[in-house]
Enzyme design. Structure first.
Site, PDB file in Angstrom:
ATOM      1  N   LYS A   1      32.952 -28.994 -59.068  1.00  9.96           N
ATOM      2  CA  LYS A   1      34.116 -29.725 -59.598  1.00  9.96           C
ATOM      3  C   LYS A   1      33.644 -31.055 -60.160  1.00  9.96           C
ATOM      4  O   LYS A   1      32.797 -31.730 -59.568  1.00  9.96           O
ATOM      5  CB  LYS A   1      35.130 -29.924 -58.470  1.00  9.96           C
ATOM      6  CG  LYS A   1      36.336 -30.792 -58.805  1.00  9.96           C
ATOM      7  CD  LYS A   1      37.258 -30.897 -57.592  1.00  9.96           C
ATOM      8  CE  LYS A   1      38.355 -31.922 -57.801  1.00  9.96           C
ATOM      9  NZ  LYS A   1      39.241 -32.042 -56.601  1.00  9.96           N
TER      10      LYS A   1
ATOM     11  N   ASP B   1      37.962 -29.155 -51.097  1.00  9.62           N
ATOM     12  CA  ASP B   1      37.191 -29.812 -52.150  1.00  9.62           C
ATOM     13  C   ASP B   1      36.428 -30.973 -51.514  1.00  9.62           C
ATOM     14  O   ASP B   1      37.021 -31.988 -51.150  1.00  9.62           O
ATOM     15  CB  ASP B   1      38.116 -30.348 -53.248  1.00  9.62           C
ATOM     16  CG  ASP B   1      38.856 -29.256 -54.009  1.00  9.62           C
ATOM     17  OD1 ASP B   1      38.957 -28.127 -53.496  1.00  9.62           O
ATOM     18  OD2 ASP B   1      39.362 -29.559 -55.111  1.00  9.62           O
TER      19      ASP B   1
ATOM     20  N   LYS C   1      35.663 -26.390 -61.723  1.00 11.47           N
ATOM     21  CA  LYS C   1      36.952 -27.084 -61.735  1.00 11.47           C
ATOM     22  C   LYS C   1      36.818 -28.405 -62.475  1.00 11.47           C
ATOM     23  O   LYS C   1      35.988 -29.239 -62.133  1.00 11.47           O
ATOM     24  CB  LYS C   1      37.452 -27.331 -60.315  1.00 11.47           C
ATOM     25  CG  LYS C   1      38.793 -28.072 -60.253  1.00 11.47           C
ATOM     26  CD  LYS C   1      39.308 -28.187 -58.823  1.00 11.47           C
ATOM     27  CE  LYS C   1      40.540 -29.061 -58.745  1.00 11.47           C
ATOM     28  NZ  LYS C   1      41.060 -29.171 -57.353  1.00 11.47           N
TER      29      LYS C   1
END
Length: 237
Positions: free
Chosen positions: A159, A96, A189
């Site tokens: 995300k 991430d 996400k």
């Protein structure tokens, strides 16, 4: 009852990256996180790259995610790429990364794309690359532009948040906008400030396909009450 309200505990757990990114986390804390993730049946754990490699119980199916350029994103792209590459060598299945937020807020989406592409090149598929856009600090147009840059750079997910920015974490509005922008081609996400089953279900209903949670047990424990409330509403009570 909505499709999200009908998610059972196991199904919701399988959307969760069980997360521990506190700078004061110890090796014992990480071991406890892994044990809890296995017990809860989460999809993965998400930990800082400096704690890798970690031992995941054989046969558990638990994946390992980590972060790079975290939490500010104000790192040279080459440093982010090297950090991500090292993390994968240390056993990470997913990375991430945090964007250069200043590039996004100034409308320089070519720079955003190049930053993401550098990390993508360093960690090619099958490693999953998620791009943290810090949605609470962006306008709607900036969210759209950043999501498009992430897709063009070859990311697998966008995300919402690091959970560390003072502007806040995930919102239903941001998740919905992100999901509409990537149109199912990328995952979404939702992460940052999701502490209840109700909030988690709202994010899934808005289009989240993964959830970043640190208080996973509390969220899952609250699911039964949310499902019962939804059932009562549907029955007219």
């Amino acid at each position: 009852m909505s499709s999200t309200a009908s998610l059972d505990r196991t199904e919701l757990a399988r959307l969760v990256d069980h997360t521990l990114l506190k700078p004061e986390a110890t090796a014992a804390d990480v071991a406890a996180l892994i044990a809890e993730a296995v017990a809860l049946g989460t999809y993965s754990i998400c930990v800082s790259p400096s704690v890798l490699p970690v031992e995941v119980p054989e046969g558990s199916g638990l994946l390992v995610a980590t972060v790079c350029g975290f939490p500010s994103g104000k790192h040279h792209s080459a440093i982010k790429a090297a950090e991500a590459s090292r993390a994968v060598r240390d056993g990470a299945d997913e990375v991430d990364m945090v964007i250069d937020l200043g590039a996004a807020t100034s409308g320089d989406f070519a720079k955003v794309q190049a930053d993401i592409a550098a990390v993508r090149e360093a960690v090619p598929h099958p490693t999953v690359l998620k791009v943290i856009i810090e949605s609470a600090a962006l306008t709607d147009d900036e969210i759209v532009g950043t999501c498009r840059a992430a897709e063009a750079a070859g990311a697998d997910f966008v995300k919402t948040s690091t959970g560390f920015h003072p502007a806040g974490g995930a919102s239903v509005h941001a998740v919905s906008l992100m999901a509409a922008t990537v149109g199912g081609r990328l995952g979404v996400k939702a992460s940052g400030g999701i502490r209840t089953a109700h909030a988690a279900l709202e994010m899934v209903a808005a289009g989240a396909t993964r959830l970043g949670l640190s208080g996973t047990a509390a969220v899952l424990d609250g699911l039964e009450g949310e499902t019962a409330a939804a059932s009562g509403s549907d029955s007219g009570y």
